[in-house]
Every structure is written in structure tokens, then in C-alpha cells.
Design an enzyme around this catalytic site. Structure first.
Site, PDB file in Angstrom:
ATOM      1  N   GLU A   1       0.856  -1.190   0.000  1.00 29.61           N
ATOM      2  CA  GLU A   1       0.000   0.000   0.000  1.00 29.61           C
ATOM      3  C   GLU A   1       0.899   1.250   0.000  1.00 29.61           C
ATOM      4  O   GLU A   1       1.937   1.259   0.664  1.00 29.61           O
ATOM      5  CB  GLU A   1      -0.825  -0.037   1.307  1.00 29.61           C
ATOM      6  CG  GLU A   1      -1.649   1.197   1.590  1.00 29.61           C
ATOM      7  CD  GLU A   1      -2.252   1.183   3.021  1.00 29.61           C
ATOM      8  OE1 GLU A   1      -1.619   0.645   3.948  1.00 29.61           O
ATOM      9  OE2 GLU A   1      -3.362   1.731   3.174  1.00 29.61           O
TER      10      GLU A   1
ATOM     11  N   ASN B   1      -6.943   6.054  -1.745  1.00 30.78           N
ATOM     12  CA  ASN B   1      -5.834   5.142  -1.446  1.00 30.78           C
ATOM     13  C   ASN B   1      -6.044   3.963  -2.409  1.00 30.78           C
ATOM     14  O   ASN B   1      -6.943   3.151  -2.216  1.00 30.78           O
ATOM     15  CB  ASN B   1      -5.930   4.715   0.025  1.00 30.78           C
ATOM     16  CG  ASN B   1      -4.731   3.910   0.474  1.00 30.78           C
ATOM     17  OD1 ASN B   1      -4.049   3.306  -0.344  1.00 30.78           O
ATOM     18  ND2 ASN B   1      -4.514   3.873   1.775  1.00 30.78           N
TER      19      ASN B   1
ATOM     20  N   LYS C   1      -9.278   1.790  -1.899  1.00 27.42           N
ATOM     21  CA  LYS C   1      -9.515   1.279  -0.535  1.00 27.42           C
ATOM     22  C   LYS C   1     -10.879   1.725   0.004  1.00 27.42           C
ATOM     23  O   LYS C   1     -11.179   2.921   0.032  1.00 27.42           O
ATOM     24  CB  LYS C   1      -8.391   1.771   0.375  1.00 27.42           C
ATOM     25  CG  LYS C   1      -8.396   1.240   1.791  1.00 27.42           C
ATOM     26  CD  LYS C   1      -7.133   1.727   2.509  1.00 27.42           C
ATOM     27  CE  LYS C   1      -6.994   1.223   3.913  1.00 27.42           C
ATOM     28  NZ  LYS C   1      -5.736   1.716   4.535  1.00 27.42           N
TER      29      LYS C   1
ATOM     30  N   GLU D   1      -5.724   8.808   7.917  1.00 18.97           N
ATOM     31  CA  GLU D   1      -6.222   8.424   6.580  1.00 18.97           C
ATOM     32  C   GLU D   1      -7.578   9.052   6.269  1.00 18.97           C
ATOM     33  O   GLU D   1      -7.859   9.374   5.123  1.00 18.97           O
ATOM     34  CB  GLU D   1      -6.316   6.899   6.462  1.00 18.97           C
ATOM     35  CG  GLU D   1      -4.999   6.254   6.107  1.00 18.97           C
ATOM     36  CD  GLU D   1      -5.207   4.829   5.618  1.00 18.97           C
ATOM     37  OE1 GLU D   1      -5.827   4.652   4.563  1.00 18.97           O
ATOM     38  OE2 GLU D   1      -4.763   3.915   6.315  1.00 18.97           O
TER      39      GLU D   1
ATOM     40  N   CYS E   1      -4.829  -3.113   2.909  1.00 19.08           N
ATOM     41  CA  CYS E   1      -4.555  -3.035   4.351  1.00 19.08           C
ATOM     42  C   CYS E   1      -5.777  -3.261   5.245  1.00 19.08           C
ATOM     43  O   CYS E   1      -6.181  -4.385   5.463  1.00 19.08           O
ATOM     44  CB  CYS E   1      -3.872  -1.708   4.685  1.00 19.08           C
ATOM     45  SG  CYS E   1      -3.127  -1.782   6.330  1.00 19.08           S
TER      46      CYS E   1
ATOM     47  N   ASN F   1       0.236  -1.271   5.392  1.00 19.77           N
ATOM     48  CA  ASN F   1       1.112  -0.490   6.290  1.00 19.77           C
ATOM     49  C   ASN F   1       0.490  -0.612   7.668  1.00 19.77           C
ATOM     50  O   ASN F   1      -0.512   0.061   7.948  1.00 19.77           O
ATOM     51  CB  ASN F   1       1.056   1.008   5.965  1.00 19.77           C
ATOM     52  CG  ASN F   1       1.907   1.445   4.800  1.00 19.77           C
ATOM     53  OD1 ASN F   1       3.004   1.950   4.967  1.00 19.77           O
ATOM     54  ND2 ASN F   1       1.368   1.272   3.608  1.00 19.77           N
TER      55      ASN F   1
HETATM   56  N1  CDV Z   1      -2.916   1.341   6.604  1.00 20.71           N
HETATM   57  C1  CDV Z   1      -3.868   0.770   7.361  1.00 20.71           C
HETATM   58  O1  CDV Z   1      -4.988   0.570   6.912  1.00 20.71           O
HETATM   59  N2  CDV Z   1      -3.533   0.444   8.629  1.00 20.71           N
HETATM   60  C2  CDV Z   1      -4.436  -0.102   9.579  1.00 20.71           C
HETATM   61  C3  CDV Z   1      -4.082   0.320  10.978  1.00 20.71           C
HETATM   62  C4  CDV Z   1      -4.366   1.762  11.202  1.00 20.71           C
HETATM   63  C5  CDV Z   1      -4.847  -0.470  12.013  1.00 20.71           C
HETATM   64  C6  CDV Z   1      -4.468  -1.628   9.504  1.00 20.71           C
HETATM   65  O2  CDV Z   1      -5.572  -2.177   9.469  1.00 20.71           O
HETATM   66  O3  CDV Z   1      -3.415  -2.261   9.542  1.00 20.71           O
END
Ligand code: CDV
Length: 340
Positions: A47, A109, A127, A147, A185, A210
Site C-alpha cells: 500500500e 488510497n 480502498k 487516513e 490493508c 502499512n
Molecule cells: N494502513 C492501514 O490501513 N492500517 C491499519 C491500521 C491503522 C490499524 C491496519 O488495518 O493495519
């Protein structure tokens, strides 16, 4: 008859706020070359792969903020184009995440699936589940995750797609070309993301991420100790990847941005490839740039799709209404005293 495909997660270690896109793209090309030398067919990058994870910062200046997004076609922009040119040269497919600014000023994103063999984008995903907050935490020492300030929820949905040509390296494919799906993510923590892809027969889910190793203000105030927090973050990451791969009878690939971004913000590693039975086939061993490779036989998806998770035979949609009718929790009423 096996349907073999060789997949890789290209983990990217620390990226600092001062690192240029060109520098990062150079690292990505090194990983891509390594993948090609191992006859990998599809490489997943993380990501927001081209920069540090900028949503941890509060950025008020419009010009400074603009610089974190990719404007226009990421496959031909001067800084990022060399990655896509290399994918074409090596005839290898890639999926990569980036911060997208649209022509009409919206910010997403995003990730794309780019076929190096065909030299074009086959699918784009934005996303859907945007975590974190819009405003920074009151605690000046908090690791923020902003975010919600910098991205709108995706508007493209979870669209599975077929990738032509990949079966060419294996025996004839009875059921056709592999079916891919993408998520980013935080999406991986939501059963809904997976099931929407599962209902399209997905065979390979790609998920760049991430995930902060220590983020008590964003994730869980239970984890006050950084080591315990990182252990739990890794545990939950693998738990959801393995469980949802199993319940949707699909392979999945997860690629991390990892290490100490900007010298101090630790992101977990845990890049991995999971099979449709939920078994971890391969995982990263470092916090740095690393390629995680596995040979995947898509025929293995048939087991779950045809038996335990044969959706057409076993799902009971008449009882699932709440899933789309409601976002928050509605608790049941209390049961009154007996005899009342
Ligand atoms: N980049 C993300 O989406 N990170 C989230 C954190 C903030 C919990 C994740 O689900 O890993």
C-alpha cells in the site's frame, strides 16, 4: 490437473520522509529483477508504496500535501514510470499501491494490477475501509493515523477480474484464467471485503499494507508495551489473512511496508502467502526489502469452493440482512423477569 502460478510479495522496508520516489522505485526494480530471475509471474508491492506513510503527519500546506499524491497516470509519470517499463521489459505482472489524486480533485488510497506482458492496467481498486481519524489526537506524543483526512472511501467496490495469459506457463486450464481480487490493508480485517470477492470465485487476493507496530491511540489501548503491541499486530494480521483465505477458499498474498519509517515509526513486516486451506506457505524473515515467493496450485481452491464453502448450497442469505442494512451495533433488548 494442477494449475500452477508463482506469486511473490515484495516487502519494502523503511522509507523516509526525505526519500524521493525515484529512490524507492529503484528499490522496487531491484525486487522486480530478483522476482524475474526466479520466474515469478505476479509481484505484489505494498500500500502507498512510493513514499513514506504520510498520513501519520498533519499537513496543512496545500502545496506540500499535493506532493504526496500521484497525479495523472501513475504508469507514465516521470518518477514512477521506470517501474512499469521494467515490468514490461521483464514481462512480469505487478500490483502496486499509491495515493491517487483524480483530475476532479478527489483523493483515494488506490492500487492497480498492471500486466507487464500486455503493457496495460487490467484492474484498479480504491480502498473501501479507511481507518484512523480526521483530526490528530490531543496527545502530542500520539502516533497519528490520519487516513480519514487524506482519503475518501473507495468508489469502485471489490471487483474480481480474470488475468489472461498467466496459465500459459502451466498445463491447460479447465476453468479458465486465474481470478484475482485486490484489497488494501485495513480491508483485510473485514469479512465483508473477502466475501464479496469470494462470491465472484476469487482465487488470489492481493493485499498491500502499512500496519504500525505500536499505535495505542489508533488500534488498541490494551497494548501499552511496544513489543507486546507488535506481537499482537502480527498475530491479528496473520489471523485475518489465514481465516479469510480459508473461508473463501482462496490464495492470498500480503505485502508489507515495514521497518522504522523516518527512523522511528515502526511498521510490522509479516509479508506472506497463504493457501486456500488457510496454511501459511511463505513469510518474510526481515524488516527490510525482501521477496517472499511461493508456488500456488489454483486447483487447491476447488476443495473449499466445492465442499465446506460451496456458497450456492450452504449460504442462507435470508438471515444476512443486517450485514447490509446496518453499520453500527444494535443490541437486543433486555429480557424481563420471568413471569412478568
Ligand atoms: N494502513 C492501514 O490501513 N492500517 C491499519 C491500521 C491503522 C490499524 C491496519 O488495518 O493495519
Amino acid at each position: 490437473m494442477p494449475r500452477m502460478i508463482r506469486l511473490a510479495a515484495a516487502q519494502l522496508g523503511a522509507i523516509h520522509i526525505t526519500d524521493s520516489r525515484s529512490h524507492v522505485v529503484g528499490r522496487m526494480i531491484t525486487l522486480l529483477e530478483s522476482a524475474a530471475s526466479q520466474a515469478v509471474q505476479v509481484v505484489l508491492f505494498p500500500e502507498l508504496a512510493f513514499t513514506t506513510f504520510f498520513p501519520r503527519y498533519i499537513i496543512h500546506n496545500e502545496q506540500q500535501l499535493k506532493a504526496w499524491y500521484e497525479h495523472g497516470d501513475v504508469t507514465i509519470n516521470a518518477d514512477t514510470r521506470p517501474l512499469f517499463d521494467k515490468a514490461k521489459e521483464l514481462k512480469i505482472d505487478i500490483s502496486v499501491g499509491y495515493a491517487e489524486a483524480t483530475e476532479d480533485g478527489q483523493h483515494f488510497n488506490t492500487c492497480i494490477y498492471f500486466s507487464g506482458r500486455e503493457g496495460r492496467v487490467l484492474s484498479k481498486y480504491r480502498k473501501v475501509h479507511i481507518p484512523g481519524t480526521f483530526e490528530p489526537d490531543d496527545d502530542p506524543d500520539a502516533v497519528n493515523h490520519l487516513e480519514k483526512r487524506y482519503f475518501k472511501p473507495g468508489d469502485l467496490g471489490f471487483q474480481a477480474f480474470r488475468v489472461p495469459g498467466l496459465e500459459a506457463q502451466g498445463p491447460p486450464v479447465e476453468r479458465g484464467e486465474p481470478i484475482f481480487g485486490m484489497m488494501i490493508c485495513n480491508d483485510r480485517r473485514w469479512a465483508e471485503s473477502w466475501r464479496v470477492l469470494g462470491l465472484q470465485g476469487v482465487e488470489i487476493v492481493l493485499c498491500g499494507f502499512n500496519t504500525p507496530a505500536f499505535a495505542p491511540h489508533t488500534r488498541s489501548s490494551l497494548d501499552k508495551d511496544p513489543e507486546q503491541s507488535e506481537r499482537m499486530a502480527l498475530f491479528h494480521h496473520k489471523l485475518v489473512m489465514q481465516a479469510h483465505s480459508y473461508t473463501n477458499a482462496t490464495y492470498s498474498v500480503a505485502a508489507a511496508r515495514s521497518g522504522y519509517d523516518d527512523g522511528k515509526y515502526k511498521l510490522i513486516a509479516g509479508s506472506c502467502i497463504i493457501d486456500p486451506e488457510g496454511v501459511l506457505l511463505a513469510e518474510s524473515k526481515t524488516l527490510g526489502d525482501e521477496l517472499v515467493v511461493a508456488d500456488c496450485d489454483l486447483e487447491l481452491c476447488r476443495q473449499g469452493k466445492g465442499k465446506t464453502f460451496a456458497f450456492d448450497r450452504h449460504r442462507r442469505t435470508e438471515h444476512y440482512g443486517r450485514i447490509v442494512a446496518q453499520t453500527g451495533v444494535v443490541e437486543p433488548p433486555r429480557i424481563g423477569p420471568s413471569g412478568a
